[in-house]
Structures are given as C-alpha cells and as structure tokens.
Design a protein around this motif. Structure first.
Motif, PDB file in Angstrom:
ATOM      1  N   TYR A 135       0.831  -1.213   0.000  1.00 20.75           N
ATOM      2  CA  TYR A 135       0.000   0.000   0.000  1.00 20.75           C
ATOM      3  C   TYR A 135       0.866   1.263   0.000  1.00 20.75           C
ATOM      4  O   TYR A 135       0.599   2.214  -0.747  1.00 20.75           O
ATOM      5  CB  TYR A 135      -0.909  -0.007   1.227  1.00 20.75           C
ATOM      6  N   LEU A 136       1.912   1.273   0.820  1.00 19.92           N
ATOM      7  CA  LEU A 136       2.795   2.443   0.894  1.00 19.92           C
ATOM      8  C   LEU A 136       3.434   2.717  -0.462  1.00 19.92           C
ATOM      9  O   LEU A 136       3.458   3.868  -0.931  1.00 19.92           O
ATOM     10  CB  LEU A 136       3.872   2.216   1.957  1.00 19.92           C
ATOM     11  N   ILE A 137       3.942   1.656  -1.089  1.00 21.70           N
ATOM     12  CA  ILE A 137       4.599   1.824  -2.389  1.00 21.70           C
ATOM     13  C   ILE A 137       3.603   2.299  -3.437  1.00 21.70           C
ATOM     14  O   ILE A 137       3.908   3.173  -4.264  1.00 21.70           O
ATOM     15  CB  ILE A 137       5.264   0.498  -2.817  1.00 21.70           C
ATOM     16  N   HIS A 138       2.384   1.735  -3.398  1.00 24.03           N
ATOM     17  CA  HIS A 138       1.346   2.142  -4.350  1.00 24.03           C
ATOM     18  C   HIS A 138       0.987   3.613  -4.183  1.00 24.03           C
ATOM     19  O   HIS A 138       0.655   4.304  -5.158  1.00 24.03           O
ATOM     20  CB  HIS A 138       0.103   1.278  -4.163  1.00 24.03           C
ATOM     21  N   GLN A 139       1.070   4.114  -2.951  1.00 21.84           N
ATOM     22  CA  GLN A 139       0.754   5.513  -2.678  1.00 21.84           C
ATOM     23  C   GLN A 139       1.946   6.441  -2.876  1.00 21.84           C
ATOM     24  O   GLN A 139       1.857   7.639  -2.626  1.00 21.84           O
ATOM     25  CB  GLN A 139       0.243   5.655  -1.233  1.00 21.84           C
ATOM     26  N   GLY A 140       3.069   5.860  -3.292  1.00 24.44           N
ATOM     27  CA  GLY A 140       4.256   6.675  -3.513  1.00 24.44           C
ATOM     28  C   GLY A 140       5.019   7.010  -2.244  1.00 24.44           C
ATOM     29  O   GLY A 140       5.829   7.943  -2.228  1.00 24.44           O
ATOM     30  N   VAL A 141       4.774   6.256  -1.186  1.00 30.65           N
ATOM     31  CA  VAL A 141       5.433   6.485   0.101  1.00 30.65           C
ATOM     32  C   VAL A 141       6.561   5.464   0.260  1.00 30.65           C
ATOM     33  O   VAL A 141       6.406   4.290  -0.100  1.00 30.65           O
ATOM     34  CB  VAL A 141       4.433   6.345   1.267  1.00 30.65           C
ATOM     35  N   ALA A 142       7.687   5.892   0.789  1.00 30.35           N
ATOM     36  CA  ALA A 142       8.839   5.005   0.954  1.00 30.35           C
ATOM     37  C   ALA A 142       8.503   3.847   1.887  1.00 30.35           C
ATOM     38  O   ALA A 142       7.817   4.020   2.901  1.00 30.35           O
ATOM     39  CB  ALA A 142      10.035   5.789   1.508  1.00 30.35           C
ATOM     40  N   TRP A 143       9.034   2.642   1.561  1.00 31.49           N
ATOM     41  CA  TRP A 143       8.756   1.452   2.371  1.00 31.49           C
ATOM     42  C   TRP A 143       9.318   1.586   3.781  1.00 31.49           C
ATOM     43  O   TRP A 143       8.874   0.898   4.703  1.00 31.49           O
ATOM     44  CB  TRP A 143       9.328   0.209   1.700  1.00 31.49           C
ATOM     45  N   GLN A 144      10.306   2.497   3.990  1.00 35.84           N
ATOM     46  CA  GLN A 144      10.896   2.671   5.314  1.00 35.84           C
ATOM     47  C   GLN A 144       9.870   3.066   6.373  1.00 35.84           C
ATOM     48  O   GLN A 144      10.076   2.843   7.573  1.00 35.84           O
ATOM     49  CB  GLN A 144      12.003   3.739   5.275  1.00 35.84           C
ATOM     50  N   TRP A 145       8.749   3.631   5.921  1.00 33.51           N
ATOM     51  CA  TRP A 145       7.722   4.043   6.884  1.00 33.51           C
ATOM     52  C   TRP A 145       7.067   2.848   7.570  1.00 33.51           C
ATOM     53  O   TRP A 145       6.428   3.001   8.606  1.00 33.51           O
ATOM     54  CB  TRP A 145       6.679   4.927   6.195  1.00 33.51           C
ATOM     55  N   LEU A 146       7.218   1.666   7.006  1.00 34.49           N
ATOM     56  CA  LEU A 146       6.753   0.469   7.706  1.00 34.49           C
ATOM     57  C   LEU A 146       7.431   0.355   9.063  1.00 34.49           C
ATOM     58  O   LEU A 146       6.790   0.027  10.078  1.00 34.49           O
ATOM     59  CB  LEU A 146       7.058  -0.784   6.871  1.00 34.49           C
ATOM     60  N   TYR A 147       8.724   0.637   9.091  1.00 30.95           N
ATOM     61  CA  TYR A 147       9.479   0.541  10.340  1.00 30.95           C
ATOM     62  C   TYR A 147       9.107   1.663  11.313  1.00 30.95           C
ATOM     63  O   TYR A 147       9.111   1.468  12.537  1.00 30.95           O
ATOM     64  CB  TYR A 147      10.978   0.554  10.055  1.00 30.95           C
ATOM     65  N   VAL A 148       8.803   2.828  10.785  1.00 28.01           N
ATOM     66  CA  VAL A 148       8.366   3.923  11.650  1.00 28.01           C
ATOM     67  C   VAL A 148       7.039   3.565  12.321  1.00 28.01           C
ATOM     68  O   VAL A 148       6.834   3.812  13.520  1.00 28.01           O
ATOM     69  CB  VAL A 148       8.235   5.233  10.848  1.00 28.01           C
ATOM     70  N   ILE A 149       6.140   2.956  11.547  1.00 29.17           N
ATOM     71  CA  ILE A 149       4.863   2.495  12.105  1.00 29.17           C
ATOM     72  C   ILE A 149       5.106   1.427  13.171  1.00 29.17           C
ATOM     73  O   ILE A 149       4.506   1.439  14.246  1.00 29.17           O
ATOM     74  CB  ILE A 149       3.948   1.960  10.987  1.00 29.17           C
ATOM     75  N   ALA A 150       6.012   0.493  12.873  1.00 24.32           N
ATOM     76  CA  ALA A 150       6.349  -0.542  13.848  1.00 24.32           C
ATOM     77  C   ALA A 150       6.944   0.074  15.103  1.00 24.32           C
ATOM     78  O   ALA A 150       6.704  -0.403  16.221  1.00 24.32           O
ATOM     79  CB  ALA A 150       7.329  -1.542  13.232  1.00 24.32           C
TER      80      ALA A 150
END
Length: 407
Positions: free
Chosen positions: A140-155
């Motif tokens: 979803y992040l990649i589809h929205q143009g958001v860097a995958w690194q934000w997965l870790y920020v959410i975690a």
C-alpha cells in the motif's frame, strides 16, 4: 510483540524487490537484508537468552523493545544500503532479547506442557497476523508513492505502545521464587544447553523448518515473476486476472493460510498426537514444494502459498516441546538456544538459495530446489520422532515436577 516483529521481518520479500532496483544489488547482496537480522536474532538468542532467567521476564522484554524501537525510528534517516542493513541487524538483536523473554513468560503462565503448546500456537498465530499486515502495508505504501521505510516507523509506534503496556502489566512471580537457580544462570550454562539432546534435537528441527519456510516469503515473489531477469514485476504469463492477482499477493495468501492454520493448531494440539500431526504436515510441505517445482510457475502459484496451512503448527510446537523439556528456571536460556538455530536457519537458508540462484543465472527456481531439500530432511526427522517418540519420558517427568502443583 509477535505481531509487530512479523510486520517487519516477513515483509522482507516485498522490500527486497524495491531495494534491488533502488541500489542495483544482486540476489545474494539483497538477501543480507534478511540474513543479517536473522544472524542478530541468533547471536542475541544464544548469548543474551539467559537474561530472561537472570534479570526476569519484564526487564528483558522492556530492554529488547527499547532497542527495537530505536532501530525502527532510525529508518526515517536511512537512505543508504549499508545503513539500512545495519539497522535491520540491530533490530534483529533486539528481537532476540525481547522474544526470549516472551517465550519464557509463556512457560510461567502455563499449567501443563499441553497447555504450553496450545498457548505457544496462540502467540505464534498473532505472528501470523503481523505477517499478513506487513506485506500488505508495504504494498500500500509503495502504491501511494510512500517510501517502504515508513513500515518501520509504524512498527516503532507500536513498539512504543508495547513498552508502556509492558511497564504496567503485572508479571507472574515464578522467577523470584526460584532466585537461587536464576542467579546461577550464565552465558556458559546457556552454551552448554546446545549439547543437550532435547535442546539440540528441537533446535535442528527449527533450523530446517525455518530454512524451508523462508523460501516462501523471501524468494517466492521473485520466482513468480514471469521474466526472472526483468527489473520490473510482470505477471502477463498467467492465464487470467485471478491468477495474476494471486501472483501479486502470493505472500499475503501464504501468511493468511498460515495464520488460519495456527488458530486451528491451538485446537489440534489439544486433541491429537503432536508427533503425528507434525509428521503428516511436514510430508505435505514436501509435496507442495516438489509438485510446485515440477509443474512450473502456473502450479507453484497455488501450491507454494498452500504450504502455509501445513507449516502453521510446526514451529510453535517445536518451540513449545523443546522448552517444555526443561525446568521453568531455564526456559529463557533454552528459548534462546532454539531461537539461535531458528534465526540461523532463516539467515542461512535464503542466503544459500540466493547464491545458488545467482550461480544458475539468477532464476529463483534453483533456490526452491534447495528449500525442498531442507523440507525433505525435516520430514525424515519427524518420521523418526513419531516412530521412536524420544521425548515422551522427559515430558512426563517435567509435567510432574514443574506443572503438577498447578493441576
């Protein structure tokens, strides 16, 4: 905690696809994003697993969560391949700390070895839920143009909440009532457990299982791409829209089936012979891998994710039965030993598969041939375990000495 860890670790296959393009790295180099964090878990499990017995479950869990949170938030400034891999490795070390504390805690709240296995399957079921959420969130992040690194920020945000909860929750007092034994725990004694046949046997089973399982979430996305040498994911070789959709979300399908199987596993392990279930399910994994490879991508598209159902109960049961072969004041140490072999399998398996695939022209199919070999060895070991039942006497003794007073 299990869910949060899975959100990051089991998203690595989707992340690798992005990193290979962004940093122009090979399969073997990209596999370090999985192998080095697993190595961090392995080493901290082996050398720091005793902390759960020495310091207590609560301090150990909080220390591990704090280090994990720092690593996750640091991804906000991570834009270099080496730095990214370093942060992933640090997060692995942190997981090894808080997970051994959590695994030891399960023993504290269990009243029998059978309940221990059911509870372990329940905890691992939440790991399965996180494994579904993570890859979906990355997509979803990649589809929205958001860097995958934000997965870790959410975690990291989830981790912060868990630290607050861990501080407030009242923990069982088992370790305090066995302080004399706990004070004797050390790294040396933890290393000595590796020689114990029960710890080593279940640890080797965990190694083989995870080495085979990691092939699915690390390399299946690369294998199912129609053109293995393409720099972009293409799925035109699949006959219809449903097949293409399944190819895109194959990892999610695998994790959904594995999570569902783990919830069912809570019931299964309470009603059936655990050794028989593991033997049958491991044999089914070999069939899924073997027929999936023989039939090519069109067949593997269905059989590789289907293996998740049969993988569901194997690792939690290895963990539970292995830990249950020891008195409670050693649960943190033996959990660390099993975690070491678990993470070693998760580190070595994909790395070997990546190296073999590179040597054969980059086709991930050859890596899955290696994974089938791991699964076959696991099946052979579980056939022996069912026929000889080497742990029956030991588990009966621990049931009487450690759980008898609790019912």
């Amino acid at each position: 905690m299990f869910m949060m860890f899975a959100m990051t670790s089991d998203s690595v296959g989707e992340i690798i696809k992005e990193v290979k393009i962004a940093f122009s790295v090979t399969n073997a180099q990209a596999s370090l994003m999985h192998s080095l964090p697993m190595l961090g878990i392995a080493l901290s499990g082996l050398f720091l697993g005793f902390l759960a017995d020495k310091l207590g479950r609560k301090p150990t869990i909080i220390i591990g969560l704090a280090v994990f949170g720092i690593a996750c938030y640091s991804f906000m400034i991570a834009n270099d391949f080496v730095f990214i891999v370093s942060l992933m490795t640090l997060s692995g070390i942190a997981v090894g700390i808080f997970k051994t504390g959590a695994l030891a805690l399960i023993g504290d709240i269990s009243t029998s070895t059978r309940q221990h296995t059911s509870t372990m399957n329940g905890a691992e079921a939440f790991f399965g839920v996180g494994a579904i959420i993570g890859p979906l969130l990355v997509a979803y992040l990649i589809h929205q143009g958001v860097a995958w690194q934000w997965l870790y920020v959410i975690a990291g945000g989830v981790c912060t909440l868990l630290i607050v909860v861990a501080l407030l929750v009242r923990y069982p007092s088992y370790v305090r009532t066995h302080r004399s034994e706990a004070e004797q725990v050390s790294v040396k004694q933890s290393l000595a457990l590796v020689k114990n046949p029960y710890a080593f046997g279940f640890s080797m089973g965990a190694f083989l299982y995870v080495a085979a399982e990691s092939a699915i979430y690390v390399w299946m996305p690369s294998y199912l791409i129609c053109d293995a040498m393409s720099v972009q994911a293409t799925y035109e070789c699949y006959s219809d829209g449903m097949a293409r959709t399944l190819a895109i979300y194959s990892v999610t399908a695998f994790f959904v089936l594995r999570a569902a199987g783990r919830f069912v596993g809570i019931w299964m392990m309470s009603h059936f012979n655990w050794a028989l279930v593991l033997m049958v399910f491991s044999g089914a994994i070999v069939l899924c891998f073997g027929f999936g490879l023989a039939g090519g991508k069109q067949v593997a598209l269905y059989l590789f994710p289907l293996s998740g159902i049969f993988m569901s109960v194997i690792y939690p049961t290895f963990n539970s039965k292995g830990i249950s072969c020891f008195p409670k004041h050693q649960h943190g140490s033996v959990a660390g030993v099993i975690l070491f072999f678990t993470a070693a399998g998760a580190a070595a398996g994909p790395l070997i598969m990546g190296i073999v695939s590179d040597s054969m022209g980059g086709d991930a199919k050859y890596g899955f041939i290696v994974a089938t070999g791991f699964a076959s060895l696991l099946f052979i070991g579980l056939v022996y375990n069912y026929l000889k039942n080497p742990t029956q006497k030991r588990l009966t003794e621990i049931e009487a000495s450690e759980y008898g007073a609790n019912g």
